[in-house]
Design a protein around this motif. Structure first.
Motif, PDB file in Angstrom:
ATOM      1  N   TRP A 155     -59.818 -37.108   0.736  1.00  0.00           N
ATOM      2  CA  TRP A 155     -58.611 -36.969  -0.080  1.00  0.00           C
ATOM      3  C   TRP A 155     -58.496 -35.566  -0.668  1.00  0.00           C
ATOM      4  CZ3 TRP A 155     -56.814 -42.139  -0.306  1.00  0.00           C
ATOM      5  CH2 TRP A 155     -57.783 -43.143  -0.240  1.00  0.00           C
ATOM      6  N   ASP A 156     -57.243 -35.145  -0.893  1.00  0.00           N
ATOM      7  CA  ASP A 156     -56.950 -34.059  -1.821  1.00  0.00           C
ATOM      8  C   ASP A 156     -56.684 -34.712  -3.171  1.00  0.00           C
ATOM      9  OD1 ASP A 156     -57.145 -31.908  -0.033  1.00  0.00           O
ATOM     10  OD2 ASP A 156     -55.098 -32.235   0.682  1.00  0.00           O
ATOM     11  N   VAL A 157     -57.440 -34.307  -4.190  1.00  0.00           N
ATOM     12  CA  VAL A 157     -57.372 -34.962  -5.498  1.00  0.00           C
ATOM     13  C   VAL A 157     -56.520 -34.139  -6.456  1.00  0.00           C
ATOM     14  CG1 VAL A 157     -58.694 -35.893  -7.422  1.00  0.00           C
ATOM     15  CG2 VAL A 157     -59.687 -35.914  -5.111  1.00  0.00           C
ATOM     16  N   HIS A 158     -55.532 -34.792  -7.056  1.00  0.00           N
ATOM     17  CA  HIS A 158     -54.659 -34.165  -8.044  1.00  0.00           C
ATOM     18  C   HIS A 158     -54.824 -34.881  -9.386  1.00  0.00           C
ATOM     19  CE1 HIS A 158     -52.065 -31.864  -5.120  1.00  0.00           C
ATOM     20  NE2 HIS A 158     -52.716 -32.687  -4.323  1.00  0.00           N
ATOM     21  N   ARG A 159     -54.727 -34.109 -10.452  1.00  0.00           N
ATOM     22  CA  ARG A 159     -54.897 -34.658 -11.801  1.00  0.00           C
ATOM     23  C   ARG A 159     -53.787 -34.143 -12.709  1.00  0.00           C
ATOM     24  NH1 ARG A 159     -59.798 -32.889 -15.864  1.00  0.00           N
ATOM     25  NH2 ARG A 159     -59.482 -34.458 -17.495  1.00  0.00           N
ATOM     26  N   GLY A 160     -53.121 -35.064 -13.432  1.00  0.00           N
ATOM     27  CA  GLY A 160     -52.040 -34.660 -14.314  1.00  0.00           C
ATOM     28  C   GLY A 160     -51.614 -35.794 -15.220  1.00  0.00           C
ATOM     29  N   SER A 161     -50.428 -35.644 -15.802  1.00  0.00           N
ATOM     30  CA  SER A 161     -49.884 -36.664 -16.700  1.00  0.00           C
ATOM     31  C   SER A 161     -48.393 -36.820 -16.427  1.00  0.00           C
ATOM     32  CB  SER A 161     -50.093 -36.268 -18.163  1.00  0.00           C
ATOM     33  OG  SER A 161     -49.398 -37.150 -19.032  1.00  0.00           O
ATOM     34  N   ASN A 162     -47.916 -38.065 -16.542  1.00  0.00           N
ATOM     35  CA  ASN A 162     -46.475 -38.297 -16.392  1.00  0.00           C
ATOM     36  C   ASN A 162     -45.782 -38.402 -17.742  1.00  0.00           C
ATOM     37  OD1 ASN A 162     -47.145 -40.819 -17.381  1.00  0.00           O
ATOM     38  ND2 ASN A 162     -46.891 -41.867 -15.417  1.00  0.00           N
ATOM     39  N   GLY A 163     -46.519 -38.072 -18.808  1.00  0.00           N
ATOM     40  CA  GLY A 163     -45.966 -38.148 -20.153  1.00  0.00           C
ATOM     41  C   GLY A 163     -46.310 -39.440 -20.862  1.00  0.00           C
ATOM     42  N   SER A 164     -46.701 -40.456 -20.094  1.00  0.00           N
ATOM     43  CA  SER A 164     -47.088 -41.744 -20.667  1.00  0.00           C
ATOM     44  C   SER A 164     -48.559 -42.049 -20.441  1.00  0.00           C
ATOM     45  CB  SER A 164     -46.245 -42.877 -20.053  1.00  0.00           C
ATOM     46  OG  SER A 164     -44.878 -42.688 -20.301  1.00  0.00           O
ATOM     47  N   ASN A 165     -49.127 -41.566 -19.341  1.00  0.00           N
ATOM     48  CA  ASN A 165     -50.524 -41.854 -19.032  1.00  0.00           C
ATOM     49  C   ASN A 165     -51.091 -40.780 -18.109  1.00  0.00           C
ATOM     50  OD1 ASN A 165     -48.661 -44.066 -17.359  1.00  0.00           O
ATOM     51  ND2 ASN A 165     -50.060 -42.908 -16.048  1.00  0.00           N
ATOM     52  N   GLN A 166     -52.415 -40.714 -18.061  1.00  0.00           N
ATOM     53  CA  GLN A 166     -53.097 -39.821 -17.134  1.00  0.00           C
ATOM     54  C   GLN A 166     -52.954 -40.368 -15.708  1.00  0.00           C
ATOM     55  OE1 GLN A 166     -54.906 -36.799 -17.803  1.00  0.00           O
ATOM     56  NE2 GLN A 166     -53.634 -37.046 -19.648  1.00  0.00           N
ATOM     57  N   PHE A 168     -54.330 -39.855 -11.716  1.00  0.00           N
ATOM     58  CA  PHE A 168     -55.229 -39.274 -10.726  1.00  0.00           C
ATOM     59  C   PHE A 168     -54.722 -39.695  -9.351  1.00  0.00           C
ATOM     60  CE2 PHE A 168     -57.800 -40.522 -14.473  1.00  0.00           C
ATOM     61  CZ  PHE A 168     -58.067 -39.251 -14.963  1.00  0.00           C
ATOM     62  N   SER A 169     -54.301 -38.719  -8.547  1.00  0.00           N
ATOM     63  CA  SER A 169     -53.724 -39.017  -7.239  1.00  0.00           C
ATOM     64  C   SER A 169     -54.673 -38.548  -6.143  1.00  0.00           C
ATOM     65  CB  SER A 169     -52.364 -38.338  -7.081  1.00  0.00           C
ATOM     66  OG  SER A 169     -51.441 -38.812  -8.038  1.00  0.00           O
ATOM     67  N   PHE A 170     -55.089 -39.494  -5.322  1.00  0.00           N
ATOM     68  CA  PHE A 170     -55.937 -39.210  -4.174  1.00  0.00           C
ATOM     69  C   PHE A 170     -55.050 -39.291  -2.933  1.00  0.00           C
ATOM     70  CE2 PHE A 170     -58.796 -40.186  -7.496  1.00  0.00           C
ATOM     71  CZ  PHE A 170     -60.063 -39.746  -7.160  1.00  0.00           C
ATOM     72  N   VAL A 171     -54.724 -38.111  -2.385  1.00  0.00           N
ATOM     73  CA  VAL A 171     -53.804 -38.034  -1.261  1.00  0.00           C
ATOM     74  C   VAL A 171     -54.628 -37.884   0.019  1.00  0.00           C
ATOM     75  CG1 VAL A 171     -51.859 -36.808  -0.241  1.00  0.00           C
ATOM     76  CG2 VAL A 171     -52.076 -36.960  -2.743  1.00  0.00           C
ATOM     77  N   ARG A 172     -54.582 -38.889   0.877  1.00  0.00           N
ATOM     78  CA  ARG A 172     -55.367 -38.841   2.105  1.00  0.00           C
ATOM     79  C   ARG A 172     -54.973 -37.627   2.936  1.00  0.00           C
ATOM     80  NH1 ARG A 172     -56.500 -40.966   7.215  1.00  0.00           N
ATOM     81  NH2 ARG A 172     -58.426 -42.186   7.323  1.00  0.00           N
ATOM     82  N   THR A 173     -55.957 -36.926   3.496  1.00  0.00           N
ATOM     83  CA  THR A 173     -55.678 -35.681   4.210  1.00  0.00           C
ATOM     84  C   THR A 173     -54.963 -35.894   5.530  1.00  0.00           C
ATOM     85  OG1 THR A 173     -57.935 -35.706   5.101  1.00  0.00           O
ATOM     86  CG2 THR A 173     -57.549 -34.409   3.096  1.00  0.00           C
ATOM     87  N   SER A 174     -54.934 -37.137   6.027  1.00  0.00           N
ATOM     88  CA  SER A 174     -54.129 -37.479   7.198  1.00  0.00           C
ATOM     89  C   SER A 174     -53.596 -38.891   7.025  1.00  0.00           C
ATOM     90  CB  SER A 174     -54.951 -37.377   8.483  1.00  0.00           C
ATOM     91  OG  SER A 174     -56.044 -38.273   8.465  1.00  0.00           O
ATOM     92  N   ASN A 175     -52.417 -39.150   7.573  1.00  0.00           N
ATOM     93  CA  ASN A 175     -51.788 -40.460   7.416  1.00  0.00           C
ATOM     94  C   ASN A 175     -52.531 -41.544   8.179  1.00  0.00           C
ATOM     95  OD1 ASN A 175     -49.771 -39.474   5.783  1.00  0.00           O
ATOM     96  ND2 ASN A 175     -48.207 -39.410   7.378  1.00  0.00           N
ATOM     97  N   THR A 176     -52.558 -42.742   7.599  1.00  0.00           N
ATOM     98  CA  THR A 176     -53.088 -43.897   8.312  1.00  0.00           C
ATOM     99  C   THR A 176     -52.280 -45.126   7.944  1.00  0.00           C
ATOM    100  OG1 THR A 176     -55.052 -45.217   8.830  1.00  0.00           O
ATOM    101  CG2 THR A 176     -54.819 -44.489   6.549  1.00  0.00           C
TER     102      THR A 176
END
Length: 229
Positions: A155-166, A168-176
């Motif tokens: 995964w490519d790991v992203h970390r942030g906030s949507n204003g309501s909660n933390q 953590f997005s794990f985006v698979r490096t290739s589709n499956t």
């Protein structure tokens, strides 16, 4: 004989009447309501049209494991819906010996959306998204932190906030379109980074976060399950 033929024709018509656009055969349940909800086998299936500027959407299900959605959302930016199937866990992370999920989907190659898990912890304080495939101009919240192989995927790991909660997005490096995810391993990895503590895992959701699907697109979950112990 005419009566018999007539009955056969009527029965055939009943068996093939669509429940909604894009639904070829009758399912056990369907709904075009924004918040349509169905409980089955300890899971909950939801239509969940929560964004603004949405178009028509119909969810159908034969079971919590076999369900799908037809959606026709305009290409106006912003997430329109997240139809999904959910299983409640409600356990401390440290008390879980295992937590995993398997899925198999058929998805379109047009529109803008992601097929993703949405895992909630500590009463929605933390949101862990696992993107299994993505199509079109969609992207995760927050900055990219690293690339990691954990839980059976890379995964490519992203970390942030949507204003309501933390988030953590794990985006698979290739589709499956199918696979098994060791969800506990992913959450243990987050905990070991110090991004959260011994959280309570609330629910595991799996579905389609749809931004646009002009002309009407079909998303089909052929199978899905969550297991923990």
């Amino acid at each position: 004989m005419k009566i018999v033929r007539a009955l056969v024709v009527v029965m055939a018509a009943v068996l093939t009447v669509p429940l909604g656009a894009g639904t070829a055969t009758a399912a056990a349940w369907s709904s075009s309501d924004r918040w349509g909800t169905w409980s089955n086998g300890g899971y909950t299936v939801r239509n969940n049209i929560w964004g603004s500027g949405y178009g028509p959407q119909t969810v159908w299900a034969n079971s919590y494991s076999n369900w799908g959605v037809w959606a026709n959302h305009p290409n106006t930016g912003g997430i329109k819906s997240y139809p999904h199937s959910e299983r409640q866990v409600n356990r401390r992370l440290s008390s879980l010996g295992s937590l995993s999920s398997s899925f198999n989907v058929s998805y379109p190659n047009s529109g803008a959306y992601t097929t993703a898990y949405d895992i909630w912890a500590d009463n929605h304080a933390y949101e862990i998204m696992l993107w299994m495939n993505k199509v079109g101009p969609v992207g995760p919240i927050g900055a990219r932190e690293t690339t990691v192989s954990v839980g059976g995927h890379t995964w490519d790991v992203h970390r942030g906030s949507n204003g309501s909660n933390q988030v953590f997005s794990f985006v698979r490096t290739s589709n499956t379109g199918s696979g098994t995810v060791n969800v506990k391993a992913v959450m243990d990895w987050i905990r070991n980074r110090g991004w959260f503590g011994d959280v309570t895992v609330g629910s595991v959701q799996f579905g389609y976060e749809i931004t646009s699907s002009g002309g009407g697109l079909n998303f089909t979950t052929n199978s899905y399950s969550v297991s923990f112990g």
